[in-house]
Design a protein around this motif. Structure first.
Motif, mmCIF file in Angstrom:
data_model
loop_
_atom_site.group_PDB
_atom_site.id
_atom_site.type_symbol
_atom_site.label_atom_id
_atom_site.label_comp_id
_atom_site.label_asym_id
_atom_site.label_seq_id
_atom_site.Cartn_x
_atom_site.Cartn_y
_atom_site.Cartn_z
ATOM 1 N N GLY A 143 0.836 -1.197 0.000
ATOM 2 C CA GLY A 143 0.000 0.000 0.000
ATOM 3 C C GLY A 143 0.867 1.241 0.000
ATOM 4 O O GLY A 143 1.892 1.296 0.672
ATOM 5 N N GLU A 144 0.506 2.198 -0.790
ATOM 6 C CA GLU A 144 1.228 3.468 -0.856
ATOM 7 C C GLU A 144 0.187 4.536 -1.153
ATOM 8 O O GLU A 144 -0.572 4.422 -2.115
ATOM 9 N N PRO A 145 0.130 5.579 -0.311
ATOM 10 C CA PRO A 145 -0.844 6.641 -0.582
ATOM 11 C C PRO A 145 -0.594 7.273 -1.949
ATOM 12 O O PRO A 145 0.545 7.382 -2.403
ATOM 13 N N ILE A 146 -1.667 7.651 -2.616
ATOM 14 C CA ILE A 146 -1.585 8.319 -3.910
ATOM 15 C C ILE A 146 -2.050 9.751 -3.718
ATOM 16 O O ILE A 146 -3.135 9.990 -3.190
ATOM 17 N N GLU A 147 -1.223 10.681 -4.127
ATOM 18 C CA GLU A 147 -1.592 12.089 -4.047
ATOM 19 C C GLU A 147 -2.308 12.462 -5.344
ATOM 20 O O GLU A 147 -1.762 12.293 -6.429
#
Length: 155
Positions: A143-147
């Motif tokens: 999981g990696e936040p998406i801006e």
């Protein structure tokens, strides 16, 4: 004190990746990479274009295939190398997302010592792509936040 094993590596031009996406019709888009390659994305209507979900599955399978083929291919080239990536697109309290992601390998190596070595290396190669090598699968798994940002808009 920060654990050196968990520090973010330096972000450079060498680590940067991007694509450009342009609308080419109703529900249809063209993605272009920095090398000029193109692929087409559709909304799942009557056109043959891959949907974004299908492209994600293809990216996971493709990334893993490159890793595993590279590792096992040092021992023997596969006579058959097929993958299937699948999952279920659901909607729940977390919104739309995929669950039950699975990548299945159907790989056959030639008879003989080199083929035996490749067969023996296959389970470890699959574990390595899952646990460490495949950047696409690892990003999904971790999981990696998406801006999301609004860019320039013109008239």
């Amino acid at each position: 004190m920060t654990d050196p094993a968990h520090q973010t590596p330096e972000l450079t031009d060498e680590t940067f990746r991007s694509i450009a996406l342009t609308r080419i019709g109703e529900g249809r888009y063209k993605a272009t990479n920095a090398r000029g390659g193109e692929t087409f994305i559709g909304s799942g209507g009557d056109d043959p274009d891959f949907t974004p979900v299908e492209l994600l599955l293809a990216a996971i399978a493709g990334c893993s295939a490159i890793d595993v083929d590279g590792i096992t291919g040092k021992r023997a080239g596969a006579t058959q190398f097929d993958l299937t990536a699948s999952g279920h697109k659901i909607r729940d309290e977390q919104g739309n997302h995929l669950v039950g992601l699975r990548v299945s390998f159907d790989v056959v190596f030639p008879e003989g010592e080199a083929g035996d070595a490749a067969r023996a290396a296959l389970p470890r190669a699959i574990a390595q792509t899952r646990d460490r090598l495949c950047s696409v699968g690892r990003t999904v798994a971790l999981g990696e936040p998406i801006e999301y940002v609004e860019g320039s808009t013109y008239g």
